[in-house]
Motif scaffolding. Structure first.
Motif, PDB file in Angstrom:
ATOM      1  N   GLU A  88       1.033   4.009  -3.008  1.00 49.98           N
ATOM      2  CA  GLU A  88       0.742   5.421  -2.755  1.00 49.98           C
ATOM      3  C   GLU A  88       1.943   6.296  -3.104  1.00 49.98           C
ATOM      4  OE1 GLU A  88      -1.999   7.135  -1.693  1.00 49.98           O
ATOM      5  OE2 GLU A  88      -3.126   5.284  -1.920  1.00 49.98           O
ATOM      6  N   GLU A 119      -0.106  -2.576  11.641  1.00 42.73           N
ATOM      7  CA  GLU A 119       0.351  -1.722  10.544  1.00 42.73           C
ATOM      8  C   GLU A 119       0.992  -0.449  11.085  1.00 42.73           C
ATOM      9  OE1 GLU A 119      -2.843  -0.836   7.827  1.00 42.73           O
ATOM     10  OE2 GLU A 119      -3.249  -2.969   7.482  1.00 42.73           O
ATOM     11  N   VAL A 167       8.403   8.652  -0.293  1.00 41.35           N
ATOM     12  CA  VAL A 167       8.006   7.468   0.480  1.00 41.35           C
ATOM     13  C   VAL A 167       7.766   7.850   1.940  1.00 41.35           C
ATOM     14  CG1 VAL A 167       8.725   5.186   1.283  1.00 41.35           C
ATOM     15  CG2 VAL A 167       9.191   5.864  -1.078  1.00 41.35           C
ATOM     16  N   THR A 214       0.128   8.074   6.262  1.00 39.39           N
ATOM     17  CA  THR A 214      -0.565   6.837   6.635  1.00 39.39           C
ATOM     18  C   THR A 214      -0.570   6.653   8.149  1.00 39.39           C
ATOM     19  OG1 THR A 214       0.136   5.883   4.528  1.00 39.39           O
ATOM     20  CG2 THR A 214      -0.674   4.351   6.202  1.00 39.39           C
ATOM     21  N   THR A 217       0.831  -1.198   0.000  1.00 41.64           N
ATOM     22  CA  THR A 217       0.000   0.000   0.000  1.00 41.64           C
ATOM     23  C   THR A 217       0.870   1.254   0.000  1.00 41.64           C
ATOM     24  OG1 THR A 217      -1.770  -1.151   1.162  1.00 41.64           O
ATOM     25  CG2 THR A 217      -1.804   1.250   1.259  1.00 41.64           C
ATOM     26  N   VAL A 218       1.878   1.283   0.859  1.00 44.47           N
ATOM     27  CA  VAL A 218       2.783   2.436   0.921  1.00 44.47           C
ATOM     28  C   VAL A 218       3.498   2.631  -0.416  1.00 44.47           C
ATOM     29  CG1 VAL A 218       4.943   3.278   1.947  1.00 44.47           C
ATOM     30  CG2 VAL A 218       3.112   2.414   3.412  1.00 44.47           C
ATOM     31  N   LEU A 237       4.773   0.724  10.313  1.00 45.05           N
ATOM     32  CA  LEU A 237       5.048   1.970   9.609  1.00 45.05           C
ATOM     33  C   LEU A 237       5.827   2.953  10.475  1.00 45.05           C
ATOM     34  CD1 LEU A 237       1.711   2.445   7.655  1.00 45.05           C
ATOM     35  CD2 LEU A 237       3.879   1.510   6.833  1.00 45.05           C
ATOM     36  N   VAL A 254       4.491   9.649   2.426  1.00 46.47           N
ATOM     37  CA  VAL A 254       3.352   8.713   2.390  1.00 46.47           C
ATOM     38  C   VAL A 254       3.264   7.957   3.710  1.00 46.47           C
ATOM     39  CG1 VAL A 254       2.479   6.594   1.308  1.00 46.47           C
ATOM     40  CG2 VAL A 254       3.295   8.483  -0.115  1.00 46.47           C
ATOM     41  N   VAL A 255       4.398   7.517   4.236  1.00 45.98           N
ATOM     42  CA  VAL A 255       4.398   6.785   5.510  1.00 45.98           C
ATOM     43  C   VAL A 255       3.860   7.690   6.619  1.00 45.98           C
ATOM     44  CG1 VAL A 255       5.849   5.699   7.277  1.00 45.98           C
ATOM     45  CG2 VAL A 255       6.235   5.182   4.859  1.00 45.98           C
TER      46      VAL A 255
END
Length: 146
Positions: free
Chosen positions: A32, A80, A49, A56, A28-29, A84, A52-53
């Protein structure tokens, strides 16, 4: 090795090991991050990246308490979140921030107001590559100026 490449490698390892939580969260990461890179018309850099992390993680921190209030099982989301958060750079605590700013105490005190002192502090911390919580910096700066 870039963070993007590292995550791809971890997905492969998770697939081979049957770790569906890691596989799905990292896929998913990566998806995205790729979408964000396309929007920015760039590559999926470490910066993209990490953004996005962070996004999230923030979303999970908001939804987990709401899901718990609604009586839903949040075990997967909590897993999750832990995964993350482990990808994010470690933030400096107040003690580390104070140690880094100690040699600059006179500059902090000489600042005309708290805003300027925060600017001095953030400049020093950025030069050291610190990842900080602004509230922690604010507390340390206020203590140094007292």
């Amino acid at each position: 090795m870039s963070l993007h490449d590292e995550l791809k490698s971890r997905v492969t390892t998770a697939v081979k090991g049957g770790d569906t939580l890691t596989r799905d969260a990292l896929r998913t990461v990566l998806g995205e991050a790729q979408a964000e890179a396309v929007r920015r018309k760039t590559e999926a850099t470490d910066e993209v990246v990490l953004a996005v992390v962070k996004k999230t993680v923030a979303g999970l921190k908001e939804t987990i308490p709401l899901a718990k209030q609604a009586g839903r099982d949040t075990t997967q989301q909590e897993g999750e979140l832990a995964l993350l958060e482990s990808l994010l750079p470690k933030t400096w605590d107040q003690e580390a921030i104070a140690a880094a700013l100690a040699p600059h105490r006179d500059e902090l005190r000489a600042a005309k107001n708290d805003g300027q002192a925060m600017g001095v502090a953030m400049k020093v911390l950025k030069a050291k590559g610190a990842v900080t919580n602004p509230e922690d910096v604010k507390v340390v700066v206020a203590a140094a100026r007292a």
